[in-house]
Design a protein around this motif. Structure first.
Motif, mmCIF file in Angstrom:
data_model
loop_
_atom_site.group_PDB
_atom_site.id
_atom_site.type_symbol
_atom_site.label_atom_id
_atom_site.label_comp_id
_atom_site.label_asym_id
_atom_site.label_seq_id
_atom_site.Cartn_x
_atom_site.Cartn_y
_atom_site.Cartn_z
ATOM 1 N N MET A 1 0.698 -0.984 -0.201
ATOM 2 C CA MET A 1 0.075 -0.040 0.109
ATOM 3 C C MET A 1 0.906 1.240 0.034
ATOM 4 O O MET A 1 1.785 1.501 0.811
ATOM 5 C CB MET A 1 -0.976 -0.116 1.274
ATOM 6 C CG MET A 1 -1.793 1.489 1.172
ATOM 7 S SD MET A 1 -2.928 1.144 2.720
ATOM 8 C CE MET A 1 -2.685 2.714 3.504
ATOM 9 N N LEU A 2 0.598 2.231 -0.784
ATOM 10 C CA LEU A 2 1.178 3.595 -0.913
ATOM 11 C C LEU A 2 0.799 4.257 0.315
ATOM 12 O O LEU A 2 -0.355 4.446 0.540
ATOM 13 C CB LEU A 2 0.925 4.252 -2.228
ATOM 14 C CG LEU A 2 1.761 5.203 -2.422
ATOM 15 C CD1 LEU A 2 3.132 5.108 -2.671
ATOM 16 C CD2 LEU A 2 0.931 5.959 -3.759
ATOM 17 N N PRO A 3 1.641 4.866 1.187
ATOM 18 C CA PRO A 3 1.371 5.700 1.924
ATOM 19 C C PRO A 3 0.407 7.150 1.433
ATOM 20 O O PRO A 3 0.910 7.499 0.521
ATOM 21 C CB PRO A 3 2.905 6.115 2.845
ATOM 22 C CG PRO A 3 3.752 5.106 2.419
ATOM 23 C CD PRO A 3 3.234 4.563 0.966
ATOM 24 N N SER A 4 -0.238 7.453 2.208
ATOM 25 C CA SER A 4 -1.039 8.683 1.854
ATOM 26 C C SER A 4 -0.994 9.893 3.083
ATOM 27 O O SER A 4 -0.986 9.327 4.356
ATOM 28 C CB SER A 4 -2.368 8.516 1.408
ATOM 29 O OG SER A 4 -3.109 7.899 2.577
ATOM 30 N N LEU A 5 -1.082 11.006 2.778
ATOM 31 C CA LEU A 5 -1.026 12.259 3.835
ATOM 32 C C LEU A 5 -2.460 12.430 4.533
ATOM 33 O O LEU A 5 -3.530 12.272 4.029
ATOM 34 C CB LEU A 5 -0.827 13.476 3.081
ATOM 35 C CG LEU A 5 -0.768 14.586 4.214
ATOM 36 C CD1 LEU A 5 0.433 14.172 5.078
ATOM 37 C CD2 LEU A 5 -0.623 15.909 3.338
ATOM 38 N N HIS A 6 -2.183 11.792 5.665
ATOM 39 C CA HIS A 6 -3.669 11.742 6.585
ATOM 40 C C HIS A 6 -3.993 13.040 7.267
ATOM 41 O O HIS A 6 -5.329 13.320 7.308
ATOM 42 C CB HIS A 6 -3.466 10.479 7.604
ATOM 43 C CG HIS A 6 -4.346 10.737 8.791
ATOM 44 N ND1 HIS A 6 -5.714 10.170 8.647
ATOM 45 C CD2 HIS A 6 -4.206 11.217 10.139
ATOM 46 C CE1 HIS A 6 -6.374 10.575 9.993
ATOM 47 N NE2 HIS A 6 -5.366 10.987 10.653
ATOM 48 N N GLN A 7 -2.994 13.636 7.622
ATOM 49 C CA GLN A 7 -3.292 14.801 8.493
ATOM 50 C C GLN A 7 -1.896 15.732 8.455
ATOM 51 O O GLN A 7 -0.757 15.239 8.804
ATOM 52 C CB GLN A 7 -3.469 14.618 9.916
ATOM 53 C CG GLN A 7 -4.081 15.695 10.719
ATOM 54 C CD GLN A 7 -4.619 15.087 11.767
ATOM 55 O OE1 GLN A 7 -3.841 14.508 12.855
ATOM 56 N NE2 GLN A 7 -5.894 14.963 12.328
#
Length: 132
Positions: A1-7
């Motif tokens: 899974m590619l990390p994504s900006l959460h916050q």
């Protein structure tokens, strides 16, 4: 899974003033308000203004006090919709006496952008695609 900006979170000295800047000048809509923080929904993630942590909380998380140079080296980039919206944000900032570091301009990578300073000195890029 590619990390994504959460916050993304900015520690601020005056939550009321900072909230007003992001609502009234930048045009963000408050998504959630809790004791000591305000969240704005910004699409994929949330943008959070957090009152400065007290020394015990900073120590528990291994963080340093942000001090007076809290905005140094930080740029928050927000897409505000259209090139006209970039101009409107800058106009509201100027009228309110806020700092416009760089007025609206079209840049080579296909965006209209401007740079503002928020109440704590964080650099805020407001921009929009020129094809919007």
């Amino acid at each position: 899974m590619l990390p994504s900006l959460h916050q993304s979170l900015l520690m601020v000295t005056d939550l009321t003033a900072s909230t007003a800047f992001y609502e009234d000048i930048v045009g963000l809509e408050t998504d959630r308000v809790e004791e000591g923080n305000v969240e704005f929904a910004t699409g994929e993630g949330t943008f959070v203004l957090e009152e400065d942590f007290d020394p015990e909380v900073l120590d528990a998380f291994g963080l340093d006090d942000p001090g007076d140079d809290r905005g140094k080296g930080v740029i928050v980039a927000l897409d505000v919709g259209t090139p006209d919206d970039v101009d409107a944000v800058c106009e509201r900032a100027s009228e309110a006496g806020d700092v416009v570091r760089m007025g609206p301009m079209d840049v080579d990578w296909g965006r209209r952008m401007a740079l503002l300073s928020d109440p704590d000195g964080y650099t805020i890029e407001v921009s929009a695609s020129l094809s919007a």
